[in-house]
Design a protein around this motif. Structure first.
Motif, PDB file in Angstrom:
ATOM      1  N   GLN A 149       0.847  -1.188   0.000  1.00  0.00           N
ATOM      2  CA  GLN A 149       0.000   0.000   0.000  1.00  0.00           C
ATOM      3  C   GLN A 149       0.885   1.241   0.000  1.00  0.00           C
ATOM      4  O   GLN A 149       2.052   1.167   0.381  1.00  0.00           O
ATOM      5  N   GLN A 240      -2.435  -8.293   7.746  1.00  0.00           N
ATOM      6  CA  GLN A 240      -2.605  -6.879   7.409  1.00  0.00           C
ATOM      7  C   GLN A 240      -2.272  -6.606   5.948  1.00  0.00           C
ATOM      8  O   GLN A 240      -3.006  -5.894   5.252  1.00  0.00           O
ATOM      9  N   VAL A 244      -5.314  -5.512   2.913  1.00  0.00           N
ATOM     10  CA  VAL A 244      -5.499  -4.252   2.194  1.00  0.00           C
ATOM     11  C   VAL A 244      -6.032  -4.485   0.788  1.00  0.00           C
ATOM     12  O   VAL A 244      -6.628  -3.583   0.184  1.00  0.00           O
ATOM     13  N   ARG A 249      -9.212   1.331  -1.971  1.00  0.00           N
ATOM     14  CA  ARG A 249      -7.870   1.930  -1.990  1.00  0.00           C
ATOM     15  C   ARG A 249      -7.831   3.230  -1.178  1.00  0.00           C
ATOM     16  O   ARG A 249      -6.891   3.480  -0.425  1.00  0.00           O
ATOM     17  N   VAL A 252      -7.794   2.503   2.579  1.00  0.00           N
ATOM     18  CA  VAL A 252      -6.472   2.023   3.001  1.00  0.00           C
ATOM     19  C   VAL A 252      -5.503   3.197   3.124  1.00  0.00           C
ATOM     20  O   VAL A 252      -4.775   3.325   4.122  1.00  0.00           O
ATOM     21  N   VAL A 256      -3.645   4.262   6.602  1.00  0.00           N
ATOM     22  CA  VAL A 256      -2.180   4.252   6.695  1.00  0.00           C
ATOM     23  C   VAL A 256      -1.662   5.658   6.974  1.00  0.00           C
ATOM     24  O   VAL A 256      -0.766   5.856   7.801  1.00  0.00           O
TER      25      VAL A 256
END
Length: 265
Positions: A149, A240, A244, A249, A252, A256
């Motif tokens: 990610q 984890q 994701v 998207r 996520v 993050v």
């Protein structure tokens, strides 16, 4: 079918600390001779002495800054002149930076790309024919769970590791049937010097693993009859990282970004 590098030579970059040191120990333990590459000669020499004493390993120390434009060509020349052929290559050298991209030193960001991506690609290309010819070694490229990610405030680092993961998995497919094992190792946070260099422990997701745990994951993957293209070290890291892929998207990225936010801008 276990991975048995006995009687062959393995090259480990970033061998002066952390995962590189542990890789060197485990390869030497299995009977491989070592070429140790990093910037800090004193640490390499100390490691070489320890490996020779503990395992009877033949160690070649090459102090080298792989961010230099001619570094890989210089390394290849040194090994050619010494008549050393490589059967296993561990591309472990790399570093990360932390902060808002617009505020970071551009030369440091470019050096990060040079080491994490360009040097890794150049080393892989330089030695891949030898690795394939040997047919009983491995190409291990150290990626990261950051590969799965985007990482705000570690934008370049996350992008370089996404490249390493994609590149290595492609090489895994291209080399099927050659006997060479190709593996992208994806550790999460580990107890190494990485966060000292990055000047950041705020962007840590999950529990720290030891270098021993991370390399044990790599060796276990290499020991499989059909080794995977990539492996994530740590059960929760795997949950984890794979999780994701099932989330939007944007969500996520927001999670993050919030989780890795520094205390102050």
């Amino acid at each position: 079918m276990t991975f048995e590098p006995m009687g062959t030579t393995a090259l480990v970059t970033g061998a002066s600390s952390g995962l590189g040191v542990e890789f060197a120990h485990r390869l030497a333990e299995r009977g491989a001779d070592l070429v140790l590459v990093a910037r800090r000669e004193d640490r390499l020499e100390a490691l070489a002495t320890e490996l020779r004493t503990s395992y009877g390993t033949v160690c070649t120390v090459i102090p080298l800054d792989l961010t230099g434009p001619d570094a890989v060509a210089m390394l290849v020349r040194k090994l050619t002149d010494a008549d050393i052929r490589i059967s296993t290559l561990v591309n472990n050298a790399g570093f990360g930076t932390h902060g808002f991209f617009a505020e970071l030193a551009p030369e440091r960001e470019l050096a990060e790309i040079q080491l994490n991506v360009a040097a890794l690609v150049a080393l892989s290309r330089a030695f891949l024919p030898q690795l394939i010819e040997a047919g009983n070694g491995a190409l291990v490229n150290v990626a990261s769970t950051a590969a799965f990610q985007p990482i705000p405030r570690m934008a370049v680092y996350g992008a370089t590791k996404a490249f390493v993961l994609s590149f290595t998995e492609a090489l895994w497919y291209e080399t099927k049937g050659t006997g060479l094992k190709v593996l992208a190792l994806c550790p999460g946070p580990a107890s190494t010097e990485f966060f000292d260099v990055a000047h950041n422990e705020d962007a840590v997701f999950g529990k720290f693993e030891t270098a021993e745990q991370v390399i044990a994951t790599a060796m276990k993957a290499l020991d499989r009859r059909r080794s995977p293209a990539s492996v994530i070290s740590g059960r929760m890291n795997a949950v984890q990282a794979k999780g994701v892929g099932f989330a939007p998207r944007g969500l996520v990225l927001d999670i993050v970004g919030r989780g890795g936010a520094p205390k102050k801008r």
